[in-house]
Structures are given as structure tokens and as C-alpha cells.
Scaffold this motif. Structure first.
Motif: not given
Length: 171
Positions: A128-150
Motif C-alpha cells: 500500500i503506497p505511503m502517499k495515496k493519490v487518486a489517478p485523477d489527482a496525480v498530475d494536478k497541483d492543489l490550486e487546480e484541485l481547489y481553485p477557491n483556496l488560491s
């Protein structure tokens, strides 16, 4: 239980292909579901057995970035070694301590099966990977995932409750 039949097999290589339900395996974490698949080759030479193969099982993980659940197949390599010797099992042989220090597991000569459940479960859990990242979030920055937090979207107003902390002087 995940067991390999070793009683009565001839010297040489033998294909092993096992499929057992994950929920029936002792000690397996609840993230695993479906079937545990174990494939590989068992090699027998006189009283020694070695198994080289793969263990696979699906796991339901929670993404560390998005907190969404996703499925991932965990696949790990298995390298196991056994020696069938009653003298070593019962501690009669003076080399018993030396062999116990090795990675070889000692089994009785009349053993019908070798139980590899613990090895498979431990190997899968370590897979089991230590850092669990869903396939749809692998190459995205946090700003892309949560634009309201920028920072661009923040108001210029700063909460005045923090002013008291600014006045604290540290030596």
C-alpha cells in the motif's frame, strides 16, 4: 488460508495459480477486497522449496489530496524459501539455529501444504503506497484541485483576531 501443496510433488518447477477471497485472510486490513491472486513458480530440489511469484489484490484507498475513495490494484513480489527437515523442526540438528537465522522457513517432512498466508498478507500491506493519490489527482497541483483556496480569490480583509499574536515578542 493461502496454501501451496508440497506433498508428493516431483523435483523441478511447478506453476502455482491461487485465488482466495481477501476477507477470509487472517490479519488483512479492511482496505483489501475481492480476491487475492497468487501466481508464480514453485521450485523443488530434494527437500528445499522456493517460490517466486506475484500477489495481487484490489484495495479501496482514500486519496490524500482530495479525500475521495478510489480503487487501486496492489501487486507485490514474493520470494519465499522453505526447507523440509524434521531434525531442524525439532531442534535435533546442530545447524538448526543457523538456518533459523536465515530467511528459510523450516517445515516438517510430512507437511502436505505450506501456508503462505502471513507472507502474502504482509507483502500486500507493505505494498500500500505511503502517499495515496487518486489517478485523477496525480498530475494536478492543489490550486487546480481547489481553485477557491488560491491567494487570488482571498479577500484583502485580514481577520483582526490575529493582531494579538503579532504583538507577542519572542527573545
Amino acid at each position: 488460508m493461502i496454501r501451496i501443496l508440497v506433498h508428493g510433488i516431483k523435483d523441478g518447477q511447478h506453476e502455482i495459480d491461487l485465488k482466495v477471497p481477501a476477507k477470509e485472510q487472517d490479519g488483512i486490513v479492511p482496505e483489501f477486497f475481492g480476491d487475492v491472486l497468487v501466481k508464480g513458480k514453485l521450485t523443488k530440489l530434494v527437500n528445499r522449496f522456493s517460490f517466486r511469484g506475484l500477489a495481487k489484490c484490489k484495495a479501496l484507498l482514500v486519496c490524500d489530496r482530495t479525500l475521495k475513495e478510489f480503487e487501486q490494484e496492489i501487486e507485490t513480489e514474493l520470494l519465499l524459501s522453505f526447507i523440509a527437515d524434521n531434525n531442524l523442526v525439532f531442534g535435533i540438528d546442530p545447524d538448526a539455529e543457523e538456518i533459523k537465522d536465515n530467511e528459510e522457513r523450516v517445515i516438517r517432512e510430512d507437511e502436505k501444504y505450506v501456508d503462505i498466508t502471513r507472507d502474502v498478507v504482509e507483502s500486500l500491506m507493505l505494498g500500500i503506497p505511503m502517499k495515496k493519490v487518486a489517478p485523477d489527482a496525480v498530475d494536478k497541483d492543489l490550486e487546480e484541485l481547489y481553485p477557491n483556496l488560491s491567494p487570488e480569490n482571498e479577500d484583502d480583509e485580514i481577520d483582526d483576531r490575529w493582531d494579538a499574536l503579532k504583538k507577542i515578542k519572542l527573545n
